[in-house]
Design an enzyme around this catalytic site. Sequence first.
Site, short mmCIF file in Angstrom:
data_model
loop_
_atom_site.label_atom_id
_atom_site.label_comp_id
_atom_site.label_asym_id
_atom_site.label_seq_id
_atom_site.Cartn_x
_atom_site.Cartn_y
_atom_site.Cartn_z
CE LYS A 203 -2.17 -11.67 1.48
NZ LYS A 203 -2.05 -13.12 1.42
N GLY B 263 -4.44 -18.96 -4.53
CA GLY B 263 -5.08 -19.85 -5.50
C GLY B 263 -4.14 -20.76 -6.25
#
Lengths: 262, 69
Positions: free
Chosen positions: A98, A187
Amino acid sequence: MDKLSLYGETFTSRLLIGSALYPSPAIMLDSVRASGAEIITLSLRRQNPAQQDGKAIWDYIRSSGCKLLPNTAGCKSAKEAVTLAEMSREIFQTDWLKLEVIGDDYTLQPDPYGLVEAAKELSKRGFKVLPYCTEDLVLCRRLLDAGCEALMPWGAPIGTGQGLLNKYNLGMLRERLPDTPMIIDAGLGAPSHATEAMEMGFDAVLLNTAIAKAHDPVGMGVAFKLAVEAGRAGYNAGLMLKRQTASPSTPTIGMPFWRRHD
Amino acid sequence: MPPDIEITLNGEPRHVRDAALSKVLETCGYQGVGFAVAINGEFVPRSAYTQTAVNPGDMIDVVAPVAGG
């Protein structure tokens, strides 16, 4: 079967989960299991030999049986990210990464230039790069050109729990890159945010804080699992088109008490 | 006896014997395989520890797994 496909590997779960911020390693493990996630993120930090506290969490993460997705969180340049990626590959024995290159401390917004530079170099070195990026279409195209086979656009800044802040751009991104696996990363704060992302046709979601910081992380792991499944099922079934005016569901023909008004 | 050199290990100044990286790591207490190393921001693969010289002023980073999101 409707499986998630990333870099030639398939997964049943479309929920990727982070391993940080839980009240304890045991609760982390229970939450991961409850969520059904098959991919877990983790990281590397400086460690002095006297500190063995990191070992416990590492043992717990390993025992989850999930595929490891090391991150380069905190890196602020392509060079830092490439070095940390190499260190991760040696320790975790995986090419999967990632990729995070942060451009702003306040919003933790990815640095698009550093991201593309790092993605290019890491792809060349054989990494399977999953870049944490903004929902900018042109940036996403550049990342695909750099060798990425999947993208991870943000929903909102990391840890904010705000949900999908720019649905227009995200929708456009989905429309313009219909064949690219895309995971909404960061988020998301509520299960409904995950459902919404899945209903929009995104392939998966990645989250950490929303589960780890819930009053009951294990319960929230279950909630997100169901939310992701519901959203995906809804997407597959095909959502109805939105309308501006009301339209009765019940037939109007044969309505009793009806009479012609003079 | 080789002379002491000053290096920075995980951000802290440190005096070590002038030796190969493998020796310096051992002296500083790093054993086993659960860590990875960079010198001056460049990754050093484990297979190169014995042939890698540590020079005065080198910044060594030793990292290990932690939870992450």
